[in-house]
Design an enzyme around this catalytic site. Structure first.
Site, mmCIF file in Angstrom:
data_model
loop_
_atom_site.group_PDB
_atom_site.id
_atom_site.type_symbol
_atom_site.label_atom_id
_atom_site.label_comp_id
_atom_site.label_asym_id
_atom_site.label_seq_id
_atom_site.Cartn_x
_atom_site.Cartn_y
_atom_site.Cartn_z
ATOM 1 N N ILE A 70 0.836 -1.189 0.000
ATOM 2 C CA ILE A 70 0.000 0.000 0.000
ATOM 3 C C ILE A 70 0.876 1.247 0.000
ATOM 4 C CG2 ILE A 70 -0.207 0.168 2.510
ATOM 5 C CD1 ILE A 70 -3.209 0.880 2.012
ATOM 6 N N GLY A 126 0.278 -5.301 0.837
ATOM 7 C CA GLY A 126 -0.978 -5.347 0.094
ATOM 8 C C GLY A 126 -0.926 -6.250 -1.116
ATOM 9 N N ASP A 129 -1.992 -9.514 0.128
ATOM 10 C CA ASP A 129 -3.450 -9.490 0.281
ATOM 11 C C ASP A 129 -4.125 -9.816 -1.048
ATOM 12 O OD1 ASP A 129 -3.635 -8.633 3.042
ATOM 13 O OD2 ASP A 129 -3.005 -6.651 2.376
ATOM 14 N N GLU A 149 3.405 -5.884 7.020
ATOM 15 C CA GLU A 149 2.720 -4.876 7.824
ATOM 16 C C GLU A 149 3.271 -4.711 9.235
ATOM 17 O OE1 GLU A 149 -0.209 -5.857 4.573
ATOM 18 O OE2 GLU A 149 1.306 -6.913 5.748
ATOM 19 N N ASP A 157 -4.651 -5.998 7.564
ATOM 20 C CA ASP A 157 -6.105 -5.982 7.710
ATOM 21 C C ASP A 157 -6.876 -6.082 6.395
ATOM 22 O OD1 ASP A 157 -5.517 -3.486 6.683
ATOM 23 O OD2 ASP A 157 -6.279 -2.351 8.384
#
Length: 276
Positions: A70, A126, A129, A149, A157
């Site tokens: 991210i 990310g 993810d 993270e 998350d």
């Protein structure tokens, strides 16, 4: 469809191919995930999902990396964007923003069409993810993965902590998530995170294109049903999963696709299925 997005590029490499490519397209930033991505990505997947000319989607990264995670500017905007002096109200707003980001990744699972990730270079934060939400994953030898993270003082998350254990096992997921260490492409294959490791990006694109074309040639009803039943059964008991697939097949099993598949077997020809 091409040129509509700031953070993505959509390609159909052959005009008659049902395989479409979605490229994360911020190569100068390592394809870091911006707010534009979280708005555009589910829109792009929905558009491809509703397009009857699309049977399979291949997700890749432009430039030397798949995804560096991210964008830090996105994180800064989330942490600084407060609505009042009340911590409770700010917390409630942050929760809604996190849920919005989560839905952008879950859009991969919501998409009826299979989504195949091809990973080269970095797949961090990310990026993990994203690939854990994909249906099939491949990578190159130079690829590496990191659930990063915790090094940024964040509890991941957007789905890695929920999806990774069912892919590589709880213990392996715990170790990778707590240490944030790099996982090489070869180790990713050993753990089951990816199905195959290719020598180069070119070899991976050629190999996965052939795999995708093979999936695209199958009954779209069977492909969509297989994806949906597998994802749904992940959270069900065995009996519940069997009941779910029985209900699913009661609605779509008796189809023209089934008739043509049986006829093609008898006639020793390739079946031809209608678009979905």
């Amino acid at each position: 469809m091409e040129g509509r997005y700031k953070s993505l590029e959509i390609k159909q490499k052959s005009s008659n191919s049902p395989v479409f490519y979605v490229y994360l397209n911020r190569p100068s930033r390592g394809n870091a995930l911006s707010l534009d991505f979280f708005v555009e990505f589910p829109e792009a997947l929905s558009s491809l999902d509703q397009n009857p000319n699309v049977a399979v989607i291949i997700l890749a990264g432009a430039g030397p990396h798949f995804c560096s995670g991210i964008d830090l500017q996105t994180l800064n905007s989330l942490s600084k964007d407060t609505v009042s002096k009340d911590a409770g109200r700010n917390g409630e707003k942050l929760r809604r923003e996190i849920k919005f980001l989560q839905r952008s990744i879950t859009a991969i699972e919501d998409c009826r069409k299979p989504v195949i990730a091809i990973v080269h270079g970095a797949c961090v934060g990310g990026g993990v993810d994203i690939v854990t939400a994909c249906d099939i994953r491949y990578c190159t030898q130079n690829a590496y993965f990191s659930v990063k993270e915790v090094d940024l003082a964040i509890t991941a998350d957007l789905g890695s902590l929920q999806r990774l254990p069912s892919i590589i096992g709880f213990g392996n997921a715990m170790e990778l998530s707590l240490t944030a260490r790099r996982l090489s492409g070869l180790e990713a294959k050993q753990l089951g995170l990816v199905t195959q490791v290719f020598d180069s990006m070119e070899a991976m694109e050629d190999g996965v294109a052939a795999i995708a074309e093979g999936i695209a040639a199958k009954s779209p009803l069977a492909v969509v049903g297989t994806k949906r039943v597998l994802i749904r059964s992940r959270d069900l008991t065995l009996d519940q999963g069997l009941d779910y697939v029985a209900t699913w097949n009661s609605g779509v099993l008796l189809s023209d696709d089934l008739n043509d598949a049986i006829s093609a077997q008898r006639q020793k020809r390739k079946p031809v299925f209608s678009k979905l």
